[in-house]
Motif scaffolding. Structure first.
Motif, PDB file in Angstrom:
ATOM      1  N   GLN A   1       0.828  -1.189   0.000  1.00 25.91           N
ATOM      2  CA  GLN A   1       0.000   0.000   0.000  1.00 25.91           C
ATOM      3  C   GLN A   1       0.871   1.252   0.000  1.00 25.91           C
ATOM      4  N   VAL A   2       0.544   2.193  -0.877  1.00 28.01           N
ATOM      5  CA  VAL A   2       1.275   3.453  -0.965  1.00 28.01           C
ATOM      6  C   VAL A   2       0.539   4.484  -0.117  1.00 28.01           C
ATOM      7  N   LEU A   3       1.255   5.121   0.785  1.00 26.87           N
ATOM      8  CA  LEU A   3       0.664   6.088   1.698  1.00 26.87           C
ATOM      9  C   LEU A   3       0.567   7.455   1.020  1.00 26.87           C
ATOM     10  N   PRO A   4      -0.645   8.047   0.949  1.00 25.66           N
ATOM     11  CA  PRO A   4      -0.746   9.401   0.396  1.00 25.66           C
ATOM     12  C   PRO A   4      -0.307  10.423   1.443  1.00 25.66           C
ATOM     13  N   VAL A   5       0.658  11.262   1.096  1.00 28.69           N
ATOM     14  CA  VAL A   5       1.194  12.262   2.016  1.00 28.69           C
ATOM     15  C   VAL A   5       0.927  13.644   1.418  1.00 28.69           C
ATOM     16  N   PHE A   6      -0.043  14.345   1.990  1.00 31.27           N
ATOM     17  CA  PHE A   6      -0.464  15.637   1.465  1.00 31.27           C
ATOM     18  C   PHE A   6       0.369  16.775   2.050  1.00 31.27           C
ATOM     19  N   LYS A   7       0.506  17.824   1.256  1.00 27.20           N
ATOM     20  CA  LYS A   7       1.066  19.092   1.704  1.00 27.20           C
ATOM     21  C   LYS A   7       0.076  20.177   1.320  1.00 27.20           C
ATOM     22  N   SER A   8      -0.132  21.164   2.203  1.00 23.93           N
ATOM     23  CA  SER A   8      -1.133  22.197   1.951  1.00 23.93           C
ATOM     24  C   SER A   8      -0.492  23.537   1.593  1.00 23.93           C
ATOM     25  N   HIS A   9      -1.345  24.511   1.292  1.00 26.66           N
ATOM     26  CA  HIS A   9      -0.869  25.844   0.929  1.00 26.66           C
ATOM     27  C   HIS A   9      -0.204  26.561   2.092  1.00 26.66           C
ATOM     28  N   TYR A  10      -0.334  26.011   3.309  1.00 25.90           N
ATOM     29  CA  TYR A  10       0.378  26.601   4.438  1.00 25.90           C
ATOM     30  C   TYR A  10       1.894  26.419   4.297  1.00 25.90           C
ATOM     31  N   SER A  11       2.305  25.425   3.524  1.00 25.45           N
ATOM     32  CA  SER A  11       3.720  25.311   3.151  1.00 25.45           C
ATOM     33  C   SER A  11       3.915  26.245   1.966  1.00 25.45           C
ATOM     34  N   ILE A  12       4.213  27.483   2.251  1.00 25.64           N
ATOM     35  CA  ILE A  12       4.138  28.549   1.254  1.00 25.64           C
ATOM     36  C   ILE A  12       5.003  28.231   0.033  1.00 25.64           C
ATOM     37  N   GLY A  13       4.343  28.254  -1.130  1.00 32.23           N
ATOM     38  CA  GLY A  13       5.042  28.017  -2.382  1.00 32.23           C
ATOM     39  C   GLY A  13       5.255  26.564  -2.730  1.00 32.23           C
ATOM     40  N   LYS A  14       4.766  25.629  -1.904  1.00 33.69           N
ATOM     41  CA  LYS A  14       5.050  24.208  -2.128  1.00 33.69           C
ATOM     42  C   LYS A  14       3.836  23.405  -2.588  1.00 33.69           C
ATOM     43  N   SER A  15       2.618  23.919  -2.372  1.00 30.69           N
ATOM     44  CA  SER A  15       1.416  23.159  -2.698  1.00 30.69           C
ATOM     45  C   SER A  15       0.301  24.113  -3.094  1.00 30.69           C
TER      46      SER A  15
ATOM     47  N   ASN B   1     -13.154  10.570  -2.259  1.00 32.46           N
ATOM     48  CA  ASN B   1     -12.534   9.260  -2.445  1.00 32.46           C
ATOM     49  C   ASN B   1     -12.652   8.359  -1.219  1.00 32.46           C
ATOM     50  N   ASP B   2     -13.519   8.770  -0.286  1.00 32.70           N
ATOM     51  CA  ASP B   2     -13.840   7.957   0.884  1.00 32.70           C
ATOM     52  C   ASP B   2     -12.597   7.594   1.699  1.00 32.70           C
ATOM     53  N   LEU B   3     -11.693   8.560   1.856  1.00 31.27           N
ATOM     54  CA  LEU B   3     -10.512   8.350   2.690  1.00 31.27           C
ATOM     55  C   LEU B   3     -10.883   8.648   4.140  1.00 31.27           C
ATOM     56  N   LYS B   4     -10.595   7.715   5.029  1.00 35.98           N
ATOM     57  CA  LYS B   4     -10.972   7.848   6.431  1.00 35.98           C
ATOM     58  C   LYS B   4      -9.897   8.541   7.263  1.00 35.98           C
ATOM     59  N   GLU B   5      -8.709   8.707   6.706  1.00 41.40           N
ATOM     60  CA  GLU B   5      -7.659   9.427   7.390  1.00 41.40           C
ATOM     61  C   GLU B   5      -6.846  10.227   6.389  1.00 41.40           C
ATOM     62  N   VAL B   6      -6.208  11.288   6.860  1.00 39.98           N
ATOM     63  CA  VAL B   6      -5.382  12.116   6.001  1.00 39.98           C
ATOM     64  C   VAL B   6      -4.030  12.322   6.676  1.00 39.98           C
ATOM     65  N   VAL B   7      -2.971  12.064   5.939  1.00 42.92           N
ATOM     66  CA  VAL B   7      -1.607  12.328   6.409  1.00 42.92           C
ATOM     67  C   VAL B   7      -1.200  13.676   5.838  1.00 42.92           C
ATOM     68  N   LEU B   8      -1.000  14.641   6.709  1.00 45.03           N
ATOM     69  CA  LEU B   8      -0.656  16.002   6.310  1.00 45.03           C
ATOM     70  C   LEU B   8       0.727  16.344   6.839  1.00 45.03           C
TER      71      LEU B   8
ATOM     72  N   GLU C   1     -14.706  17.775  11.979  1.00 44.94           N
ATOM     73  CA  GLU C   1     -16.028  18.024  11.417  1.00 44.94           C
ATOM     74  C   GLU C   1     -16.382  17.012  10.333  1.00 44.94           C
ATOM     75  N   ASN C   2     -15.362  16.535   9.606  1.00 47.36           N
ATOM     76  CA  ASN C   2     -15.605  15.586   8.528  1.00 47.36           C
ATOM     77  C   ASN C   2     -15.390  14.128   8.948  1.00 47.36           C
ATOM     78  N   ASN C   3     -15.111  13.934  10.253  1.00 49.88           N
ATOM     79  CA  ASN C   3     -14.894  12.588  10.784  1.00 49.88           C
ATOM     80  C   ASN C   3     -13.766  11.869  10.030  1.00 49.88           C
ATOM     81  N   ILE C   4     -12.696  12.611   9.798  1.00 48.68           N
ATOM     82  CA  ILE C   4     -11.510  12.079   9.132  1.00 48.68           C
ATOM     83  C   ILE C   4     -10.349  12.136  10.123  1.00 48.68           C
ATOM     84  N   LYS C   5      -9.664  11.049  10.317  1.00 45.78           N
ATOM     85  CA  LYS C   5      -8.535  11.014  11.246  1.00 45.78           C
ATOM     86  C   LYS C   5      -7.377  11.823  10.676  1.00 45.78           C
ATOM     87  N   LEU C   6      -6.852  12.735  11.468  1.00 36.42           N
ATOM     88  CA  LEU C   6      -5.731  13.567  11.044  1.00 36.42           C
ATOM     89  C   LEU C   6      -4.424  13.010  11.603  1.00 36.42           C
TER      90      LEU C   6
END
Length: 254
Positions: A3-17, A41-48, A65-70
């Motif tokens: 299984q490949v783990l999805p690793v998200f980066k947000s706009h808070y990482s300025i200039g990176k996402s 995509n029915d993801l129950k957790e998010v790796v940020l 609020e979205n019942n998603i594990k952070l």
């Protein structure tokens, strides 16, 4: 296939996402939201994994609020000595990811990042192993070695002199494949080092935008922050459109 783990980066990482942490469904004119992607995509957790802690509160509130594990981590520069601030010190820089496990871990990470930003700052917030160990607890924090910009990556490609001190915690090494020319070489070195350290590895996918067709928008965004242009972006490793959620779906056969 593992299984490949999805690793998200947000706009808070300025200039990176170009992905946001917005809670409402994005309109066609707005940037894509990580939580919208998870819901679609029915993801129950998010790796940020962000480059600072600025987005934690928004991510925490919207995940509840979205019942998603952070699963939240900060990607930070580690060096040999935060008191050394000269061109030679840059040769010891590499990246680590620190994940929090609980509320106490959050408090510890705040202290680590505050010290890095206050006393260790040299172009970027920096921490060294001596100070990292002072705040560390394996009960509250976990340490991950990213695939790109790690000590293995920098020593191999840039001739850096990063000297890891990982005996105080059990690290996990991330493995990625984004069709960059050096991916296979770095992957082999990471697997060898992890085996030598008796450490775990985890296949992962860094995600900075939603679809491959968004690559040009992402590159444009990077150029704006880099004060360069599309015809001469002057950005390293910007030759692949694989750093997206679409690529993760393909690798996981969704």
């Amino acid at each position: 296939m593992a299984q490949v783990l999805p690793v998200f980066k947000s706009h808070y990482s300025i200039g990176k996402s170009i992905l946001t942490l917005s809670n409402s469904e994005s309109s066609p004119d707005e940037s894509d939201s990580i939580f919208d992607i998870c819901k679609e995509n029915d993801l129950k957790e998010v790796v940020l994994v962000d480059d600072n802690m600025s987005g934690f509160l928004e991510a925490y509130q919207n995940s509840k609020e979205n019942n998603i594990k952070l699963i939240f981590g900060t990607r930070i520069t580690i060096c040999n000595d935060i008191q050394q601030k000269d061109s030679d010190s840059l040769k010891s820089n590499s990246k680590i990811i620190i994940f929090i496990k609980n509320e106490e871990g959050y408090k510890r990470l705040i202290k680590i990042f505050s010290l890095a930003a206050r006393d260790g700052f040299y172009y970027h917030p920096r921490i060294d192993y001596k100070n990292l160990k002072k705040f560390w607890s394996n009960n509250d924090l976990s340490l991950v070695i990213p695939f790109y910009d790690s000590y293995i990556f920098n020593n191999s490609l840039y001739g850096s002199v990063c000297v890891p001190e990982l005996e105080f915690c059990p690290p996990t090494y991330l493995l990625e494949d984004n069709d960059l020319p050096f991916d296979e070489m770095i992957r082999d070195k990471v697997i060898y080092q992890a085996k030598n350290d008796k450490a775990e590895t985890q296949s992962a996918q860094s995600i900075y935008y939603k679809q491959k067709q968004d690559f040009k928008a992402y590159l444009t965004f990077r150029c704006i922050n880099n004060r360069s242009h599309l015809d001469k972006p002057e950005l390293e490793h910007m030759t692949s459109d694989e750093f997206c959620f679409e690529s993760w779906k393909e690798k996981n056969d969704h």
